[in-house]
Design an enzyme around this catalytic site. Structure first.
Site, PDB file in Angstrom:
ATOM      1  N   ASP A 126     -24.146   3.271  12.532  1.00 18.03           N
ATOM      2  CA  ASP A 126     -24.738   4.500  12.004  1.00 18.03           C
ATOM      3  C   ASP A 126     -23.634   5.243  11.256  1.00 18.03           C
ATOM      4  OD1 ASP A 126     -23.294   5.762  14.105  1.00 18.03           O
ATOM      5  OD2 ASP A 126     -25.089   6.037  15.333  1.00 18.03           O
ATOM      6  N   GLU A 162     -23.682  -1.304  16.497  1.00 19.61           N
ATOM      7  CA  GLU A 162     -24.286   0.029  16.701  1.00 19.61           C
ATOM      8  C   GLU A 162     -24.115   0.864  15.434  1.00 19.61           C
ATOM      9  OE1 GLU A 162     -22.933   2.058  20.244  1.00 19.61           O
ATOM     10  OE2 GLU A 162     -22.738   0.201  21.378  1.00 19.61           O
ATOM     11  N   GLU A 197     -16.650  -0.884  25.886  1.00 21.43           N
ATOM     12  CA  GLU A 197     -15.717   0.256  25.880  1.00 21.43           C
ATOM     13  C   GLU A 197     -14.740   0.261  27.058  1.00 21.43           C
ATOM     14  OE1 GLU A 197     -17.987   3.863  25.287  1.00 21.43           O
ATOM     15  OE2 GLU A 197     -19.165   2.959  23.689  1.00 21.43           O
ATOM     16  N   ASN A 242     -17.724  -5.441  23.452  1.00 20.97           N
ATOM     17  CA  ASN A 242     -18.196  -4.438  22.495  1.00 20.97           C
ATOM     18  C   ASN A 242     -17.364  -3.159  22.611  1.00 20.97           C
ATOM     19  OD1 ASN A 242     -20.539  -3.894  20.664  1.00 20.97           O
ATOM     20  ND2 ASN A 242     -20.916  -2.204  22.071  1.00 20.97           N
ATOM     21  N   HIS A 288     -19.766   3.173  14.497  1.00 20.94           N
ATOM     22  CA  HIS A 288     -20.217   4.572  14.370  1.00 20.94           C
ATOM     23  C   HIS A 288     -19.313   5.219  13.324  1.00 20.94           C
ATOM     24  CE1 HIS A 288     -23.020   4.159  17.611  1.00 20.94           C
ATOM     25  NE2 HIS A 288     -22.078   3.723  18.412  1.00 20.94           N
TER      26      HIS A 288
HETATM   27  O1  9MR Z   1     -27.920   5.525  22.131  1.00 19.38           O
HETATM   28  C1  9MR Z   1     -27.768   5.640  23.532  1.00 19.38           C
HETATM   29  C2  9MR Z   1     -28.367   6.932  23.995  1.00 19.38           C
HETATM   30  O2  9MR Z   1     -29.727   6.982  23.706  1.00 19.38           O
HETATM   31  C3  9MR Z   1     -28.126   7.095  25.485  1.00 19.38           C
HETATM   32  O3  9MR Z   1     -28.574   8.332  25.921  1.00 19.38           O
HETATM   33  C4  9MR Z   1     -26.639   6.949  25.780  1.00 19.38           C
HETATM   34  C5  9MR Z   1     -26.374   7.014  27.260  1.00 19.38           C
HETATM   35  O4  9MR Z   1     -27.205   6.148  27.951  1.00 19.38           O
HETATM   36  O5  9MR Z   1     -26.138   5.707  25.266  1.00 19.38           O
HETATM   37  C6  9MR Z   1     -26.308   5.578  23.888  1.00 19.38           C
HETATM   38  O6  9MR Z   1     -25.773   4.360  23.394  1.00 19.38           O
HETATM   39  C7  9MR Z   1     -24.377   4.153  23.478  1.00 19.38           C
HETATM   40  C8  9MR Z   1     -24.101   2.687  23.505  1.00 19.38           C
HETATM   41  O7  9MR Z   1     -24.777   2.054  24.547  1.00 19.38           O
HETATM   42  C9  9MR Z   1     -22.618   2.387  23.620  1.00 19.38           C
HETATM   43  N1  9MR Z   1     -21.876   3.000  22.562  1.00 19.38           N
HETATM   44  C10 9MR Z   1     -22.115   4.393  22.410  1.00 19.38           C
HETATM   45  C11 9MR Z   1     -23.609   4.695  22.283  1.00 19.38           C
HETATM   46  C12 9MR Z   1     -23.794   6.154  22.105  1.00 19.38           C
HETATM   47  O8  9MR Z   1     -23.293   6.825  23.228  1.00 19.38           O
END
Ligand code: 9MR
Length: 340
Positions: A256, A254, A132, A174, A222
């Site tokens: 969903d 990722e 990101e 990513n 997402h």
């Molecule tokens: O799914 C992850 C969640 O459990 C955590 O709390 C959060 C912060 O650490 O990160 C989430 O995963 C993220 C991913 O690493 C990058 N893309 C967005 C995801 C959702 O925020």
């Protein structure tokens, strides 16, 4: 699910958090029964793996790596360099690291990548090194890592460090909301092209070889699944294809599909629309020779970031293919039907 994906030449994986399994053996059992790849959901984020400058905590990442090894699963590392400016309250970059002078923070970035890559060298197949880095219109996010070079040089430095520390892992950039053709995906395409065109000399079995800095592009995936929110699949296909044409692999990293919910419950019609989105995204991957597979960002609605952060997705939820009590939703059939 994994049994269906294998003959199609794809892996199907899930994000995994060891703490979710502590009082819920079902979480672990379903992950191991249905998926052939496990990705650290939080274990390799900086606030987990290096909560203080120079202080490493590998417990969560080790737990996922060890579980994967015990069960002969693929193991993937996620989001080494990430600083989500829209979610500063998560403190992915610990405050003591954010407070460092830029040159020291840059060195910490290199050291952190090197330490994590070396620890899992030979075990992690795939690593999303930088996550990101762009905003929605394709400008570099002015985050704590960007602030060390004030341009995208920090991204090149991060990939170079990762490649040198473990020349065998597949290295990915990513990002989210980059699935279709857009200003954002154009900017990412330009970055990936230049990372691919840049090489670094590494030692492989005693031989010095020049390797490009990047191997793959991760599209988070997402998605939205409500009425009038179905993705434009031909747009996604053509965008993914142009990345593949750079000679890199692609993956939905990722996946969903959130749908409208009332008190956590989605309508039958929306669950069916969600099935279609999962089905189509799986199909996109199957139709793309360079797509290595799918990673679901959680597999049960009991344990998903969409469920955990209801305020971020007001009125949306139920994003995974299994219910809270691990029953298969239509979405599960959507993926399986595509794989059959
Ligand atoms: O799914 C992850 C969640 O459990 C955590 O709390 C959060 C912060 O650490 O990160 C989430 O995963 C993220 C991913 O690493 C990058 N893309 C967005 C995801 C959702 O925020």
């Amino acid at each position: 699910m994994a049994q269906l994906a294998k003959p199609r030449g794809k892996t199907i994986g899930t994000a995994y958090r060891s703490t979710y399994a502590q009082n819920d053996p079902c979480y672990r059992e379903v992950a191991l029964a249905e998926f052939d790849s496990l990705t650290t959901e939080i274990g390799t984020m900086m606030n987990t793996v290096q909560p203080e400058p120079g202080v490493f905590d590998f417990r969560e990442a080790d737990a996922v790596a060890d579980l994967a090894a015990q069960h002969h699963k693929d193991f993937q590392i996620h989001s080494l360099i990430w600083d989500p400016l829209d979610q500063l309250q998560w403190e992915i970059v610990p405050s003591a690291i954010r407070a460092m002078a830029p040159d020291r923070r840059h060195q910490l970035m290199i050291d952190s990548i090197t330490t994590v890559m070396k620890r899992y060298a030979g075990r992690a197949s795939t690593v999303t090194v930088v996550n990101e880095a762009f905003d929605q219109v394709g400008h570099l996010q002015p985050n704590a890592w960007w602030d060390t070079t004030h341009n995208d040089e920090y991204i090149f430095d991060a990939f170079r460090a990762a490649r040198l520390a473990d020349p065998t892992a597949e290295l990915y950039y990513n990002d989210h909301s980059a699935e279709t053709n857009s200003d954002k995906s154009n900017a990412i395409y330009d970055l990936v092209k230049r990372l691919r065109d840049t090489t670094v000399e590494v030692d492989v079995n005693g031989q010095t070889v020049a390797r490009p800095l990047i191997d793959g592009m991760g599209f988070q995936g997402h998605m939205l699944g409500g009425a009038d929110q179905q993705p434009n699949i031909s747009d996604i296909e053509s965008n993914v294809q142009r990345f593949a044409a750079l000679g890199v692999d692609v993956r939905f990293t990722e996946l969903d599909v959130r749908v409208p919910v009332l008190n956590g419950v989605a309508t039958v019609a929306d669950l069916d629309r969600q099935r279609l989105v999962y089905n189509m995204m799986t199909q996109v991957c199957l139709n793309q020779p360079r797509c290595t597979g799918l990673t679901l960002w959680g597999f049960t609605d009991k344990r998903s970031w969409i469920t955990d952060y209801p305020d971020s997705f007001s009125g949306y939820g139920a994003a995974t293919p299994l219910t809270d009590d691990y029953r298969r939703k239509p979405a599960w059939k959507g993926i399986a039907d595509a794989l059959r």
